[in-house]
Write a protein that holds these residues in place. Structure first.
Motif, PDB file in Angstrom:
ATOM      1  N   VAL A   1       0.961  -1.154   0.122  1.00  0.00           N
ATOM      2  CA  VAL A   1       0.029  -0.191   0.142  1.00  0.00           C
ATOM      3  C   VAL A   1       0.788   1.314  -0.011  1.00  0.00           C
ATOM      4  CG1 VAL A   1      -1.630   1.389   1.392  1.00  0.00           C
ATOM      5  CG2 VAL A   1      -1.932  -1.321   1.113  1.00  0.00           C
ATOM      6  N   ILE A   2       1.825   1.256   0.968  1.00  0.00           N
ATOM      7  CA  ILE A   2       2.607   2.512   0.994  1.00  0.00           C
ATOM      8  C   ILE A   2       3.605   2.661  -0.293  1.00  0.00           C
ATOM      9  CG2 ILE A   2       4.900   1.965   1.977  1.00  0.00           C
ATOM     10  CD1 ILE A   2       2.482   4.050   3.773  1.00  0.00           C
ATOM     11  N   ARG A   3       3.817   1.725  -1.096  1.00  0.00           N
ATOM     12  CA  ARG A   3       4.537   2.050  -2.364  1.00  0.00           C
ATOM     13  C   ARG A   3       3.755   2.493  -3.356  1.00  0.00           C
ATOM     14  NH1 ARG A   3       7.542  -3.675  -1.592  1.00  0.00           N
ATOM     15  NH2 ARG A   3       5.868  -4.166  -2.892  1.00  0.00           N
ATOM     16  N   SER A   4       2.654   2.419  -3.495  1.00  0.00           N
ATOM     17  CA  SER A   4       1.560   2.605  -4.500  1.00  0.00           C
ATOM     18  C   SER A   4       1.640   3.991  -4.969  1.00  0.00           C
ATOM     19  CB  SER A   4       0.160   2.108  -4.280  1.00  0.00           C
ATOM     20  OG  SER A   4      -0.604   2.792  -5.238  1.00  0.00           O
ATOM     21  N   PRO A   5       2.177   4.459  -6.078  1.00  0.00           N
ATOM     22  CA  PRO A   5       2.144   5.693  -6.698  1.00  0.00           C
ATOM     23  C   PRO A   5       0.893   6.416  -6.929  1.00  0.00           C
ATOM     24  CG  PRO A   5       3.587   4.399  -8.036  1.00  0.00           C
ATOM     25  CD  PRO A   5       3.010   3.544  -7.148  1.00  0.00           C
TER      26      PRO A   5
END
Length: 408
Positions: free
Chosen positions: A303-307
């Motif tokens: 989730v935290i990596r999603s652009p």
């Protein structure tokens, strides 16, 4: 266990001094570019490094030094502005930095940890370091932590330091540290440069085990932009001056030390995330209700990596479908139809998804929640009792501006 936050970062623990100055690598004379941290007694030492196949020369030298010294160290020397990576003479220059520091401190070069950060592929001029090493060592002070942390900053907008005190038996102990990093940060090891100090007496085997395990749930759960740096390093030195009974087994004291290390590294991780290049919001994703730790970590990191999510958070748009999408492509085994999702900040909390499907919510209330500068994404898989966190930031116009002319 109770931990008390204290000041002075890498100088908070007994027996540690530090300094930083501008040696000329950075043309801005108001910005330090060379740092030194030193312990008056020998330390048990450990480190974790980038998994990038391209590794900076300082990492190669530090690895060799820790092996040659039996995983002991007394000093760290670090520079900013130049990464000393992808250079034919890189190892020679990194080794020379250690020799210069060792000569001034009257220690063995193998007792020196070396690190560099900055532009990749530009030859590191050693002359400015040679001409300022005496001044750097002479200025070492128990109050030199601010100068040292300033020297490792690149595009960082704020210094990052954190330290805590705690008790092991009758001994007051300390763990403290400093970190740098704002961009080129991705959860594929330790991300950024991080130097941790402690006065706890602990074996080198257990300090390495503790560091590796805590990095897994802190720095390895941090993502700014999806790029893993070539120079990432977390090092820790513990000199034993607290006088506690030496930790040689995984007993209660070891667990307390690990908890203290988590307290320091998790707070530094949050600082790194909040100061992401161009960032306007800190994002913290918690995945609870997971069947095991790896699943919780994988989902939170996905989730935290999603652009797309990062962009939505910048736009203060409660587009929860992007979060569910990122959960869905996480490489872990779980039932997506049990997932529950909340968005939260100091302005309140709102449920946006239950049993894998959207629920009615007020877009106006959601906008107020997302207007804050710290946003919490709470996921419950409802498939276990394990949780993990990941940290990041929104993706803004300024990120492109910063990285469009980074070398200038």
């Amino acid at each position: 266990m109770s931990f008390t936050k204290v000041k002075k970062g890498v100088c908070a623990a007994k027996g540690f001094v530090a300094n930083g100055l501008n040696c000329g690598l950075n043309s801005d004379k108001n910005k330090n570019d060379l740092a030194l941290v030193y312990s008056e007694t020998q330390c048990q030492a450990a480190a974790v490094y980038t998994t990038n196949k391209v590794k900076g020369a300082p990492i190669q030298v530090t690895k060799a030094h820790l092996e040659a010294s039996g995983h002991t160290a007394k000093a760290v020397i670090a520079n900013s502005k130049n990464a000393n990576t992808c250079n034919a003479d890189g190892v020679e220059k990194a080794q020379r930095m250690c020799e210069l520091a060792a000569a001034e401190l009257s220690i063995d070069p193998n007792e020196v940890i070396v690190a560099s950060t900055g532009v990749i592929g530009q030859v590191l001029p050693i002359e400015p370091i040679e001409s300022h090493i005496k001044e750097l060592a002479k200025g070492l002070s128990a109050d030199g932590n601010d100068k040292a942390v300033n020297a490792i900053m690149t595009t960082d907008t704020v210094p990052k330091q954190y330290a805590v005190k705690f008790m092991l038996g009758d001994s007051e102990c300390t763990v403290g540290g400093m970190a740098k990093g704002s961009g080129m940060i991705h959860p594929n090891m330790a991300t950024t440069l991080n130097f941790i100090t402690s006065d706890v007496a602990i074996s080198s085997e257990l300090i390495q085990k503790a560091l590796s395990e805590i990095v897994k749930v802190t720095y390895n759960c941090l993502s700014i932009d999806g790029d893993t740096s070539t120079n990432d390093m977390v090092s820790i030195m513990a000199n034993g001056l607290a006088g506690n009974t030496p930790i040689t087994t995984e007993n209660d004291d070891y667990q307390i030390f690990k908890d203290a290390l988590y307290e320091v590294l998790s707070n530094l991780t949050r600082m790194l995330a909040k100061d992401g290049e161009g960032a306007s919001k800190l994002l913290e994703c918690t995945c609870a209700g997971a069947p095991d730790l790896d699943t919780a970590i994988i989902v939170a990191k996905s989730v935290i990596r999603s652009p797309l999510l990062k962009c939505a958070m910048f736009g203060e748009d409660a587009n929860w479908g992007r979060i569910l999408c990122a959960i869905g492509y996480a490489e872990a085994d779980f039932d997506i139809d049990k997932v529950e999702l909340h968005l939260r900040s100091t302005a309140g909390s709102i449920k946006v998804c239950e049993n894998g499907a959207g629920v009615d919510f007020s877009e106006e209330e959601a906008a107020k929640i997302l207007h804050e500068d710290e946003i919490y994404i709470d996921i419950d898989l409802h498939q276990g009792d394990v949780s993990a966190k990941a940290w990041g930031c929104d993706l803004t116009y300024d990120y492109v501006k910063i990285n469009g002319d980074y070398r200038s």
